[in-house]
Write a protein that holds these residues in place. Structure first.
Motif, PDB file in Angstrom:
ATOM      1  N   THR A  98      16.997  89.822  25.303  1.00  0.00           N
ATOM      2  CA  THR A  98      16.633  88.471  25.727  1.00  0.00           C
ATOM      3  C   THR A  98      15.597  87.896  24.756  1.00  0.00           C
ATOM      4  OG1 THR A  98      14.872  89.309  27.156  1.00  0.00           O
ATOM      5  CG2 THR A  98      17.060  89.044  28.142  1.00  0.00           C
ATOM      6  N   ALA A  99      15.299  86.626  24.898  1.00  0.00           N
ATOM      7  CA  ALA A  99      14.358  85.956  24.002  1.00  0.00           C
ATOM      8  C   ALA A  99      12.954  86.543  24.083  1.00  0.00           C
ATOM      9  CB  ALA A  99      14.322  84.458  24.300  1.00  0.00           C
ATOM     10  N   ASP A 100      12.629  87.194  25.204  1.00  0.00           N
ATOM     11  CA  ASP A 100      11.298  87.807  25.334  1.00  0.00           C
ATOM     12  C   ASP A 100      11.328  89.309  25.017  1.00  0.00           C
ATOM     13  OD1 ASP A 100      12.722  88.490  27.590  1.00  0.00           O
ATOM     14  OD2 ASP A 100      11.165  87.913  29.010  1.00  0.00           O
ATOM     15  N   ASN A 101      12.339  89.737  24.244  1.00  0.00           N
ATOM     16  CA  ASN A 101      12.474  91.104  23.747  1.00  0.00           C
ATOM     17  C   ASN A 101      12.643  92.163  24.829  1.00  0.00           C
ATOM     18  OD1 ASN A 101      12.382  90.251  21.079  1.00  0.00           O
ATOM     19  ND2 ASN A 101      10.165  90.295  21.058  1.00  0.00           N
ATOM     20  N   LYS A 102      13.251  91.781  25.909  1.00  0.00           N
ATOM     21  CA  LYS A 102      13.647  92.743  26.921  1.00  0.00           C
ATOM     22  C   LYS A 102      15.143  93.006  26.755  1.00  0.00           C
ATOM     23  CE  LYS A 102      10.082  91.587  30.270  1.00  0.00           C
ATOM     24  NZ  LYS A 102       9.191  90.884  29.390  1.00  0.00           N
ATOM     25  N   ILE A 103      15.658  94.003  27.444  1.00  0.00           N
ATOM     26  CA  ILE A 103      17.090  94.286  27.416  1.00  0.00           C
ATOM     27  C   ILE A 103      17.645  93.963  28.797  1.00  0.00           C
ATOM     28  CG2 ILE A 103      18.866  96.034  27.062  1.00  0.00           C
ATOM     29  CD1 ILE A 103      17.297  95.307  24.518  1.00  0.00           C
ATOM     30  N   ALA A 104      18.447  92.907  28.879  1.00  0.00           N
ATOM     31  CA  ALA A 104      19.045  92.504  30.153  1.00  0.00           C
ATOM     32  C   ALA A 104      20.203  93.440  30.480  1.00  0.00           C
ATOM     33  CB  ALA A 104      19.533  91.060  30.079  1.00  0.00           C
ATOM     34  N   MET A 105      20.462  93.597  31.773  1.00  0.00           N
ATOM     35  CA  MET A 105      21.561  94.433  32.261  1.00  0.00           C
ATOM     36  C   MET A 105      22.409  93.550  33.165  1.00  0.00           C
ATOM     37  SD  MET A 105      21.000  97.969  34.277  1.00  0.00           S
ATOM     38  CE  MET A 105      22.324  98.852  35.056  1.00  0.00           C
ATOM     39  N   PHE A 106      23.593  93.177  32.669  1.00  0.00           N
ATOM     40  CA  PHE A 106      24.496  92.270  33.374  1.00  0.00           C
ATOM     41  C   PHE A 106      25.585  93.088  34.053  1.00  0.00           C
ATOM     42  CE2 PHE A 106      28.040  89.246  33.630  1.00  0.00           C
ATOM     43  CZ  PHE A 106      27.404  88.140  34.165  1.00  0.00           C
ATOM     44  N   ASP A 107      25.835  92.826  35.326  1.00  0.00           N
ATOM     45  CA  ASP A 107      26.845  93.558  36.094  1.00  0.00           C
ATOM     46  C   ASP A 107      28.217  92.930  35.858  1.00  0.00           C
ATOM     47  OD1 ASP A 107      28.590  94.494  38.185  1.00  0.00           O
ATOM     48  OD2 ASP A 107      26.826  95.087  39.327  1.00  0.00           O
ATOM     49  N   ALA A 108      29.093  93.641  35.167  1.00  0.00           N
ATOM     50  CA  ALA A 108      30.418  93.118  34.820  1.00  0.00           C
ATOM     51  C   ALA A 108      31.314  92.989  36.044  1.00  0.00           C
ATOM     52  CB  ALA A 108      31.083  94.020  33.783  1.00  0.00           C
ATOM     53  N   LYS A 109      31.120  93.842  37.020  1.00  0.00           N
ATOM     54  CA  LYS A 109      31.969  93.829  38.218  1.00  0.00           C
ATOM     55  C   LYS A 109      31.671  92.622  39.096  1.00  0.00           C
ATOM     56  CE  LYS A 109      33.566  96.898  41.870  1.00  0.00           C
ATOM     57  NZ  LYS A 109      33.426  98.253  42.451  1.00  0.00           N
ATOM     58  N   THR A 110      30.379  92.358  39.331  1.00  0.00           N
ATOM     59  CA  THR A 110      29.998  91.239  40.211  1.00  0.00           C
ATOM     60  C   THR A 110      29.723  89.950  39.441  1.00  0.00           C
ATOM     61  OG1 THR A 110      27.632  91.776  40.118  1.00  0.00           O
ATOM     62  CG2 THR A 110      28.956  92.837  41.861  1.00  0.00           C
ATOM     63  N   GLN A 111      29.661  90.058  38.086  1.00  0.00           N
ATOM     64  CA  GLN A 111      29.363  88.909  37.229  1.00  0.00           C
ATOM     65  C   GLN A 111      28.008  88.293  37.565  1.00  0.00           C
ATOM     66  OE1 GLN A 111      31.450  87.519  34.441  1.00  0.00           O
ATOM     67  NE2 GLN A 111      31.665  89.718  34.675  1.00  0.00           N
ATOM     68  N   THR A 112      27.025  89.147  37.776  1.00  0.00           N
ATOM     69  CA  THR A 112      25.652  88.702  38.046  1.00  0.00           C
ATOM     70  C   THR A 112      24.684  89.518  37.199  1.00  0.00           C
ATOM     71  OG1 THR A 112      25.401  90.275  39.866  1.00  0.00           O
ATOM     72  CG2 THR A 112      26.159  88.042  40.440  1.00  0.00           C
ATOM     73  N   LEU A 113      23.498  88.995  37.019  1.00  0.00           N
ATOM     74  CA  LEU A 113      22.459  89.716  36.299  1.00  0.00           C
ATOM     75  C   LEU A 113      21.938  90.826  37.204  1.00  0.00           C
ATOM     76  CD1 LEU A 113      20.786  89.779  33.671  1.00  0.00           C
ATOM     77  CD2 LEU A 113      19.125  88.328  34.843  1.00  0.00           C
ATOM     78  N   ALA A 114      22.141  92.070  36.798  1.00  0.00           N
ATOM     79  CA  ALA A 114      21.689  93.208  37.603  1.00  0.00           C
ATOM     80  C   ALA A 114      20.179  93.367  37.485  1.00  0.00           C
ATOM     81  CB  ALA A 114      22.393  94.489  37.171  1.00  0.00           C
ATOM     82  N   ARG A 115      19.676  93.317  36.251  1.00  0.00           N
ATOM     83  CA  ARG A 115      18.233  93.419  36.016  1.00  0.00           C
ATOM     84  C   ARG A 115      17.876  92.583  34.792  1.00  0.00           C
ATOM     85  NH1 ARG A 115      18.008  99.610  37.023  1.00  0.00           N
ATOM     86  NH2 ARG A 115      17.891  99.786  34.771  1.00  0.00           N
ATOM     87  N   ALA A 116      16.816  91.816  34.892  1.00  0.00           N
ATOM     88  CA  ALA A 116      16.349  91.026  33.750  1.00  0.00           C
ATOM     89  C   ALA A 116      15.783  91.936  32.667  1.00  0.00           C
ATOM     90  CB  ALA A 116      15.297  90.020  34.195  1.00  0.00           C
ATOM     91  N   ASN A 117      15.323  93.119  33.061  1.00  0.00           N
ATOM     92  CA  ASN A 117      14.854  94.108  32.103  1.00  0.00           C
ATOM     93  C   ASN A 117      15.382  95.474  32.518  1.00  0.00           C
ATOM     94  OD1 ASN A 117      13.618  95.457  30.029  1.00  0.00           O
ATOM     95  ND2 ASN A 117      11.531  95.159  30.781  1.00  0.00           N
ATOM     96  N   PHE A 118      16.294  96.012  31.723  1.00  0.00           N
ATOM     97  CA  PHE A 118      16.858  97.328  31.983  1.00  0.00           C
ATOM     98  C   PHE A 118      15.782  98.415  31.965  1.00  0.00           C
ATOM     99  CE2 PHE A 118      18.108 101.177  29.619  1.00  0.00           C
ATOM    100  CZ  PHE A 118      18.824 101.809  30.620  1.00  0.00           C
ATOM    101  N   ILE A 119      14.780  98.264  31.091  1.00  0.00           N
ATOM    102  CA  ILE A 119      13.741  99.277  30.919  1.00  0.00           C
ATOM    103  C   ILE A 119      12.805  99.241  32.126  1.00  0.00           C
ATOM    104  CG2 ILE A 119      11.837 100.049  29.459  1.00  0.00           C
ATOM    105  CD1 ILE A 119      13.379  98.697  27.105  1.00  0.00           C
ATOM    106  N   THR A 120      12.692 100.363  32.815  1.00  0.00           N
ATOM    107  CA  THR A 120      11.936 100.409  34.075  1.00  0.00           C
ATOM    108  C   THR A 120      10.608 101.143  33.982  1.00  0.00           C
ATOM    109  OG1 THR A 120      13.128 102.418  34.744  1.00  0.00           O
ATOM    110  CG2 THR A 120      14.035 100.294  35.478  1.00  0.00           C
TER     111      THR A 120
END
Length: 140
Positions: free
Chosen positions: A57-79
């Motif tokens: 993303t523009a703020d240097n995070k890694i987004a995690m998009f859910d392909a099955k539901t077509q929704t953003l699962a997490r704005a930042n994959f790194i927890t």
């Protein structure tokens, strides 16, 4: 592409008036399904594996998009609080589910390869060459 017949395209925009973003296309009909609200960074590596698509993303995070539901699962994959300075490569090992992210840091020094488990917790990191952009897996 994902297992559901979707193709994902990340666009940078024009850096002024038009924001970049993610476009989802139905591969069977060649029709744009959606343009989820998202902003991508300068470099646009991405990886699709299983039910998820990973991209910076523009703020240097890694987004995690859910392909099955077509929704953003997490704005930042790194927890676990790990910070990526300049995301430059993303790959997912289909065998283990590990997510590998490279960091170009300042584009002139050696970069870093991070390995995360599928929950977004860092497993380890390695110093690699300048601007590490591609990751390949060799299954023996």
């Amino acid at each position: 592409a994902d297992a559901y017949g979707h193709v994902y395209v990340l666009s940078l925009g024009d850096f002024n008036n038009i924001l970049g973003g993610l476009t989802v296309i139905n591969d069977n009909t060649d029709v744009v399904l959606s343009k989820p609200a998202t902003t991508v960074g300068y470099n646009v590596p991405m990886a699709a594996q299983g039910d998820y698509v990973y991209y910076p993303t523009a703020d240097n995070k890694i987004a995690m998009f859910d392909a099955k539901t077509q929704t953003l699962a997490r704005a930042n994959f790194i927890t676990d609080g790990t910070t990526i300075t300049t995301p430059f490569g993303v790959a997912v090992d289909g065998t283990t589910g590990e997510v590998f992210i490279t960091d170009a840091t300042d584009y002139t020094s050696n970069g870093i390869l991070y390995a995360f488990d599928k929950t977004g917790k860092k497993e380890y990191q390695l110093t690699v060459g300048i601007c590490p952009g591609k990751i390949a897996f060799l299954n023996k």
